[in-house]
Design an enzyme around this catalytic site. Structure first.
Site, PDB file in Angstrom:
ATOM      1  N   GLU A 118      -1.597  -5.747   8.292  1.00  0.00           N
ATOM      2  CA  GLU A 118      -0.820  -4.909   9.316  1.00  0.00           C
ATOM      3  C   GLU A 118      -1.429  -5.323  10.747  1.00  0.00           C
ATOM      4  O   GLU A 118      -2.551  -4.905  11.071  1.00  0.00           O
ATOM      5  CB  GLU A 118      -0.580  -3.511   9.059  1.00  0.00           C
ATOM      6  CG  GLU A 118       0.199  -3.218   7.897  1.00  0.00           C
ATOM      7  CD  GLU A 118       0.458  -1.868   7.581  1.00  0.00           C
ATOM      8  OE1 GLU A 118       0.296  -0.826   8.675  1.00  0.00           O
ATOM      9  OE2 GLU A 118       1.005  -1.369   6.659  1.00  0.00           O
ATOM     10  N   LYS A 120      -1.427  -9.406   2.331  1.00  0.00           N
ATOM     11  CA  LYS A 120      -0.604  -9.139   3.829  1.00  0.00           C
ATOM     12  C   LYS A 120      -1.548  -8.005   4.494  1.00  0.00           C
ATOM     13  O   LYS A 120      -2.219  -7.223   3.707  1.00  0.00           O
ATOM     14  CB  LYS A 120       0.615  -7.974   3.163  1.00  0.00           C
ATOM     15  CG  LYS A 120       1.595  -7.690   4.453  1.00  0.00           C
ATOM     16  CD  LYS A 120       2.906  -7.530   4.202  1.00  0.00           C
ATOM     17  CE  LYS A 120       3.098  -5.995   3.543  1.00  0.00           C
ATOM     18  NZ  LYS A 120       2.708  -5.036   4.552  1.00  0.00           N
ATOM     19  N   ASP A 158       0.892  -1.155  -0.081  1.00  0.00           N
ATOM     20  CA  ASP A 158       0.026   0.038  -0.119  1.00  0.00           C
ATOM     21  C   ASP A 158       0.972   1.294   0.049  1.00  0.00           C
ATOM     22  O   ASP A 158       0.414   2.359  -0.134  1.00  0.00           O
ATOM     23  CB  ASP A 158      -1.016  -0.010   1.196  1.00  0.00           C
ATOM     24  CG  ASP A 158      -0.508  -0.175   2.728  1.00  0.00           C
ATOM     25  OD1 ASP A 158       0.852  -0.368   2.591  1.00  0.00           O
ATOM     26  OD2 ASP A 158      -1.052  -0.043   3.581  1.00  0.00           O
ATOM     27  N   SER A 159       2.285   1.089   0.118  1.00  0.00           N
ATOM     28  CA  SER A 159       3.303   2.158  -0.212  1.00  0.00           C
ATOM     29  C   SER A 159       2.837   2.798  -1.573  1.00  0.00           C
ATOM     30  O   SER A 159       3.430   4.032  -1.998  1.00  0.00           O
ATOM     31  CB  SER A 159       4.562   1.635   0.065  1.00  0.00           C
ATOM     32  OG  SER A 159       4.926   0.533  -0.888  1.00  0.00           O
ATOM     33  N   GLU A 218       8.939  -4.507  10.710  1.00  0.00           N
ATOM     34  CA  GLU A 218       9.451  -3.221  10.003  1.00  0.00           C
ATOM     35  C   GLU A 218       9.906  -2.482  11.085  1.00  0.00           C
ATOM     36  O   GLU A 218       9.146  -2.079  12.147  1.00  0.00           O
ATOM     37  CB  GLU A 218       8.336  -2.419   9.164  1.00  0.00           C
ATOM     38  CG  GLU A 218       8.577  -0.986   8.710  1.00  0.00           C
ATOM     39  CD  GLU A 218       7.934  -0.453   7.844  1.00  0.00           C
ATOM     40  OE1 GLU A 218       6.704  -1.090   7.169  1.00  0.00           O
ATOM     41  OE2 GLU A 218       7.910   0.636   7.378  1.00  0.00           O
TER      42      GLU A 218
HETATM   43  O1  KIV Z   1       3.661  -1.297   1.813  1.00  0.00           O
HETATM   44  C1  KIV Z   1       4.587  -1.508   1.786  1.00  0.00           C
HETATM   45  O2  KIV Z   1       5.504  -1.101   0.964  1.00  0.00           O
HETATM   46  C2  KIV Z   1       5.064  -2.489   2.679  1.00  0.00           C
HETATM   47  C3  KIV Z   1       6.544  -2.804   2.863  1.00  0.00           C
HETATM   48  C4  KIV Z   1       7.129  -1.609   3.350  1.00  0.00           C
HETATM   49  C5  KIV Z   1       6.739  -4.001   3.836  1.00  0.00           C
HETATM   50  O3  KIV Z   1       4.382  -2.879   3.663  1.00  0.00           O
END
Ligand code: KIV
Length: 297
Positions: free
Chosen positions: A131, A129, A60-61, A198
């Site tokens: 969080e 994924k 989600d980055s 992280e």
């Molecule tokens: O969204 C992302 O890029 C991430 C990574 C930093 C693990 O969650």
């Protein structure tokens, strides 16, 4: 526009077998470092494929790196699914993991399963994924029970940065390190196939690693994890500004892109582009007929 592939297909990628969960677990067992990188579209996926990475994360980055939001919070499921599907089209070998965005899984097990299913069906992801610990352990278990592999993510969790005191390293007191440990073990117990740590102290990771049976992918968690992940735009220098402490730059792609577009703009403004080699020809007889028609019109 040229539609020719820009990334050469190497012998390595032709030979490589698609990555699977058992192969990832085997790499941990053999002590072979796992390489994960983010990608958000067709060209970045092609780069990850050609580079031979093990896991690609549509993080989600991407909310920030490719969609221009100021944090990961606003990105929608539809936006991330579009990025995931584009990434899927550029990948053959690495395992494709997609981030579940903020607000798309926390509310209930049913919501978590339904969102995860969309990423698999519409985005073509192999796994998702999410969080955090606490209630998110239950959500992870629910998604796993629906047959979808889940990667956990603890330590600095950008989706809940406000609640954890901002974008800063976690686990720096005994209590905080204990929280990272208990969340990690709970997610492992819940059936996650892997987990991201992280921004936690390397020494905390060193202490915890012997307890982890699933592969741990670190980002700012030191060298003892089973693998590493970096954001595509950070490692290639496609975004401006100073990155987090853990970012290592392996390229200056933004500078190179600006240089290229500036050179193109200079050439257009000074009539150096296009040249004869960039133009199409016409048979002289056809041209002459055309001229006559034009003059007669
Ligand atoms: O969204 C992302 O890029 C991430 C990574 C930093 C693990 O969650």
């Amino acid at each position: 526009m040229s539609a020719a592939p820009v990334v050469p297909t190497t012998a390595k990628t032709l030979d490589a077998l698609p990555m699977t969960l058992p192969r990832i677990a085997e790499k941990k067992r053999l002590g072979e470092p796992l390489v994960m990188v983010t990608a958000y579209d067709y060209p970045s996926a092609q780069v990850a494929e050609a580079a031979g990475v093990d896991i690609v994360l549509v993080g989600d980055s991407g909310a920030m790196t490719v969609l221009g939001y100021s944090s990961t919070v606003p990105v929608s499921v539809d936006e991330l699914i579009m990025l995931t599907a584009a990434t899927r089209r550029g990948l053959r070998t690495p395992l494709l993991v997609a981030d579940l965005p903020f607000g798309s899984y926390e509310g209930s097990d049913e919501l978590a399963i339904a969102t995860a299913q969309r990423f698999i069906k519409e985005g073509g992801a192999d796994a998702v994924k999410l969080e955090g610990g606490g209630m998110m352990v239950r959500r992870a278990a629910a998604i796993v029970s629906a047959g979808i592999p889940v990667m956990g993510h603890v330590g600095l969790t950008p989706q809940t940065a406000t609640a954890i005191g901002g974008y800063k390293a976690q686990g720096r007191t005994a209590d905080a390190a204990w929280k990272v440990a208990s969340e990690s073990l709970a997610l492992q117990e819940a059936g996650c196939f892997s987990i991201v740590w992280e921004a936690i102290p390397a020494a905390v990771a060193d202490e915890l690693m012997p307890r982890m049976e699933i592969p741990v992918i670190g980002i700012g968690a030191g060298a003892s994890t089973d693998g590493q992940v970096l954001v595509f735009h950070d490692l290639l220098g496609i975004r401006e500004g100073v990155g987090a402490r853990f970012v290592k730059r392996y390229g200056d792609v933004m500078d190179e892109m600006v240089r290229g577009v500036r050179a193109y703009a200079d050439d257009v403004r000074t009539h150096r582009y296009p040249e004869a080699e960039h133009t199409y020809s016409i048979d002289p007889g056809e041209l002459s007929d055309f001229r006559k028609r034009l003059q007669a019109s």
